[in-house]
Design a protein around this motif. Structure first.
Motif, mmCIF file in Angstrom:
data_model
loop_
_atom_site.group_PDB
_atom_site.id
_atom_site.type_symbol
_atom_site.label_atom_id
_atom_site.label_comp_id
_atom_site.label_asym_id
_atom_site.label_seq_id
_atom_site.Cartn_x
_atom_site.Cartn_y
_atom_site.Cartn_z
ATOM 1 N N ALA A 1 8.204 -9.293 -1.749
ATOM 2 C CA ALA A 1 7.115 -9.012 -1.015
ATOM 3 C C ALA A 1 6.978 -7.321 -0.876
ATOM 4 O O ALA A 1 7.886 -6.538 -0.874
ATOM 5 N N SER A 2 5.560 -7.070 -0.844
ATOM 6 C CA SER A 2 5.433 -5.528 -0.867
ATOM 7 C C SER A 2 5.797 -5.312 0.834
ATOM 8 O O SER A 2 6.047 -5.903 1.571
ATOM 9 N N SER A 3 5.958 -3.833 0.831
ATOM 10 C CA SER A 3 6.040 -3.341 2.030
ATOM 11 C C SER A 3 5.258 -3.373 3.203
ATOM 12 O O SER A 3 5.161 -3.764 4.275
ATOM 13 N N GLU A 4 3.853 -3.271 2.687
ATOM 14 C CA GLU A 4 2.585 -3.436 3.417
ATOM 15 C C GLU A 4 2.844 -4.888 4.040
ATOM 16 O O GLU A 4 2.390 -5.131 5.214
ATOM 17 N N VAL A 5 3.164 -5.836 3.142
ATOM 18 C CA VAL A 5 2.956 -7.461 3.937
ATOM 19 C C VAL A 5 4.111 -7.366 4.859
ATOM 20 O O VAL A 5 4.048 -8.118 5.845
ATOM 21 N N CYS A 6 5.374 -6.988 4.599
ATOM 22 C CA CYS A 6 6.356 -7.037 5.488
ATOM 23 C C CYS A 6 5.920 -6.388 6.998
ATOM 24 O O CYS A 6 6.354 -6.720 8.069
ATOM 25 N N VAL A 7 5.285 -5.249 6.823
ATOM 26 C CA VAL A 7 4.803 -4.394 8.095
ATOM 27 C C VAL A 7 3.946 -5.464 8.863
ATOM 28 O O VAL A 7 3.991 -5.778 10.062
ATOM 29 N N LEU A 8 2.809 -5.917 8.020
ATOM 30 C CA LEU A 8 2.093 -6.941 8.741
ATOM 31 C C LEU A 8 2.462 -8.403 9.425
ATOM 32 O O LEU A 8 2.195 -8.473 10.425
ATOM 33 N N ALA A 9 3.465 -8.643 8.289
ATOM 34 C CA ALA A 9 4.327 -9.906 8.891
ATOM 35 C C ALA A 9 5.065 -9.559 10.353
ATOM 36 O O ALA A 9 4.888 -10.244 11.275
ATOM 37 N N VAL A 10 5.712 -8.392 10.396
ATOM 38 C CA VAL A 10 6.378 -8.009 11.526
ATOM 39 C C VAL A 10 5.387 -7.662 12.874
ATOM 40 O O VAL A 10 5.852 -8.375 13.809
ATOM 41 N N ILE A 11 4.314 -7.327 12.424
ATOM 42 C CA ILE A 11 3.412 -6.955 13.614
ATOM 43 C C ILE A 11 2.771 -8.477 14.036
ATOM 44 O O ILE A 11 2.696 -8.407 15.336
ATOM 45 N N TYR A 12 2.525 -9.264 13.280
ATOM 46 C CA TYR A 12 1.766 -10.604 13.611
ATOM 47 C C TYR A 12 2.878 -11.315 14.431
ATOM 48 O O TYR A 12 2.608 -12.015 15.490
ATOM 49 N N LEU B 1 12.954 -9.703 2.652
ATOM 50 C CA LEU B 1 11.578 -10.093 2.144
ATOM 51 C C LEU B 1 10.983 -9.275 0.926
ATOM 52 O O LEU B 1 10.681 -9.606 0.003
ATOM 53 N N HIS B 2 11.435 -7.929 1.039
ATOM 54 C CA HIS B 2 10.983 -6.830 0.143
ATOM 55 C C HIS B 2 12.009 -6.878 -1.298
ATOM 56 O O HIS B 2 11.501 -7.061 -2.477
ATOM 57 N N ASP B 3 13.200 -6.744 -0.998
ATOM 58 C CA ASP B 3 14.138 -6.672 -2.077
ATOM 59 C C ASP B 3 14.449 -7.840 -2.752
ATOM 60 O O ASP B 3 14.644 -8.012 -3.818
ATOM 61 N N ALA B 4 14.770 -9.051 -1.919
ATOM 62 C CA ALA B 4 15.220 -10.026 -2.553
ATOM 63 C C ALA B 4 14.070 -11.041 -2.920
ATOM 64 O O ALA B 4 14.292 -11.845 -4.026
ATOM 65 N N LEU B 5 13.058 -11.053 -2.134
ATOM 66 C CA LEU B 5 11.919 -11.902 -2.434
ATOM 67 C C LEU B 5 10.570 -11.250 -3.109
ATOM 68 O O LEU B 5 9.646 -11.783 -3.446
ATOM 69 N N SER C 1 12.659 2.697 -1.515
ATOM 70 C CA SER C 1 12.524 2.281 -0.059
ATOM 71 C C SER C 1 11.346 2.943 0.408
ATOM 72 O O SER C 1 10.674 2.275 1.715
ATOM 73 N N ILE C 2 10.836 4.243 -0.006
ATOM 74 C CA ILE C 2 9.806 4.775 0.795
ATOM 75 C C ILE C 2 8.716 5.036 -0.111
ATOM 76 O O ILE C 2 7.852 5.816 0.075
ATOM 77 N N TYR C 3 8.775 4.205 -1.315
ATOM 78 C CA TYR C 3 7.534 4.504 -2.310
ATOM 79 C C TYR C 3 6.372 4.227 -1.897
ATOM 80 O O TYR C 3 5.195 4.584 -2.300
ATOM 81 N N GLU C 4 6.222 2.869 -1.211
ATOM 82 C CA GLU C 4 4.850 2.473 -1.088
ATOM 83 C C GLU C 4 4.380 3.115 0.237
ATOM 84 O O GLU C 4 5.066 3.214 1.517
ATOM 85 N N ARG C 5 2.846 3.675 0.241
ATOM 86 C CA ARG C 5 2.653 4.421 1.402
ATOM 87 C C ARG C 5 1.520 4.189 1.820
ATOM 88 O O ARG C 5 0.494 3.456 1.305
#
Length: 367
Positions: free
Chosen positions: A194-205, A188-192, A113-117
């Protein structure tokens, strides 16, 4: 000081944020599946040397200043919650970048869950602020609305405010996981995939759209005053400024290669032992049980300052790690200063270009 001076809901907000922070930190240490970071030892440590006193006090500082600043937009509970989340996350992200480089805490090396930095800060650490902050705000104001029928910062009775503080502090963690973190990250990340970076950007947008759409039709009282002074240069503005300048200065002058951190870190031990566990959506995932001293990817630390320049043999929970020099100091400064400038600009617009704090004594119609 401002929370005490203003009293009423401002004091309740600070206390609820403090309780929420204590609950969150405690759960993270006691639940093995999410036990994936370790604070450096500080002057005052609690919970089995896991929780520094200053961290416990950081939670109300960031939650309080982002909430009060966002409330000046006068947009109602939900837009305020997401405006506060953006302010909270940009300020705390600077904290995260500086803290990890100076070994104020360390992260688990192989937790999925914290691998992508980003500059050694997990994207999910940013998602934590983006998802827990609005949940806290919605609960704090929403429970108050249901109990009292009053406006967001119009105080209820002592017993009502005490109940709101306790319920918000205790419920914010599970509510955030259920209503924000699972749909906005795990789905988004585990089921579909998506990268963690994409999840962060999607939430911010998404949050920007919510706040922008609400502010386009914001009330007149949330706009700058047409005449007279706007008394925004108060304790809150000073805290924002000190927070920003401190981290900007540390990015410029701190020497991480001189840092030596002795204390509790990820358990050190054999490289071949793993543990399996269920994530929040029921998938089986795994991570190493111990930090492997010969095969790890945590570039902000090594063992160059310990005898022999390598990790001690055997299993250890308490040991020494050493800071590492900047790979590109100019890039580090650019990133930290960029987020500092973004945070200052955003807070300036919330504090100086929006409405005033709501008076705790002012009478309002309920809505």
């Amino acid at each position: 000081n401002k929370a005490l001076r203003r009293g009423g809901r401002y004091r309740s907000l600070w206390l609820a944020a403090l309780l929420h922070g204590v609950v969150t930190e405690t759960v993270c240490y006691w639940v093995p599946e999410i036990d994936n970071f370790w604070h450096a030892q500080s002057s005052v440590m609690m919970l089995g040397r896991r929780l520094p006193l200053y961290i416990m006090l950081c939670h109300p500082v960031y939650n309080y200043m982002s909430n009060v600043a966002a409330s000046r937009l006068k947009l109602g509970i939900f837009p305020t919650a997401y405006a506060a989340a953006l302010a909270d996350s940009v300020s705390f992200h600077v904290f995260d970048i500086i803290a990890i480089k100076l070994l104020w805490w360390t992260w688990h090396d192989t937790d999925p869950s914290i691998y992508e930095r980003h500059f050694w800060v997990p994207f999910t650490a940013t998602l934590y602020r983006l998802t827990f902050s609005p949940t806290f705000t919605i609960l704090f104001y929403g429970i108050h609305k249901m109990m009292t029928g009053k406006r967001m910062l119009q105080a209820g009775s002592f017993l009502q405010e005490a109940a709101i503080v306790i319920l918000t502090g205790l419920l914010a963690f599970p509510a955030a996981v259920a209503t924000h973190f699972i749909p906005l990250y795990h789905s988004l990340h585990d089921a579909l995939g998506a990268s963690s970076e994409v999840c962060v950007l999607a939430v911010i947008y998404l949050y920007i759209l919510i706040v922008w759409a609400a502010d386009r039709n914001g009330p007149e009282e949330g706009r700058p005053r047409k005449k007279g002074d706007h008394p925004w240069k108060d304790e809150l503005a000073l805290v924002v400024l000190i927070n920003t300048l401190t981290f900007a200065g540390l990015a410029l002058f701190a020497k991480p290669e001189t840092i030596v951190s002795t204390g509790i870190h990820e358990p050190l031990g054999p490289c071949n032992e793993t543990v399996q566990f269920y994530n929040a959506i029921g998938q089986v995932v795994s991570k190493r049980k111990y930090l492997c001293p010969t095969d790890y990817d945590e570039g902000y630390m090594d063992f160059h300052c310990v005898p022999g320049g390598r990790a001690p043999p055997g299993v250890h929970h308490w040991y020494t790690v050493c800071g590492t020099p900047h790979e590109n100091h100019a890039e580090h400064i650019t990133v930290v200063w960029g987020f500092c400038l973004l945070g200052l600009t955003y807070y300036y617009n919330l504090l100086a270009c929006s409405g005033l704090d709501e008076s705790t004594n002012k009478k309002h119609k309920t809505n």
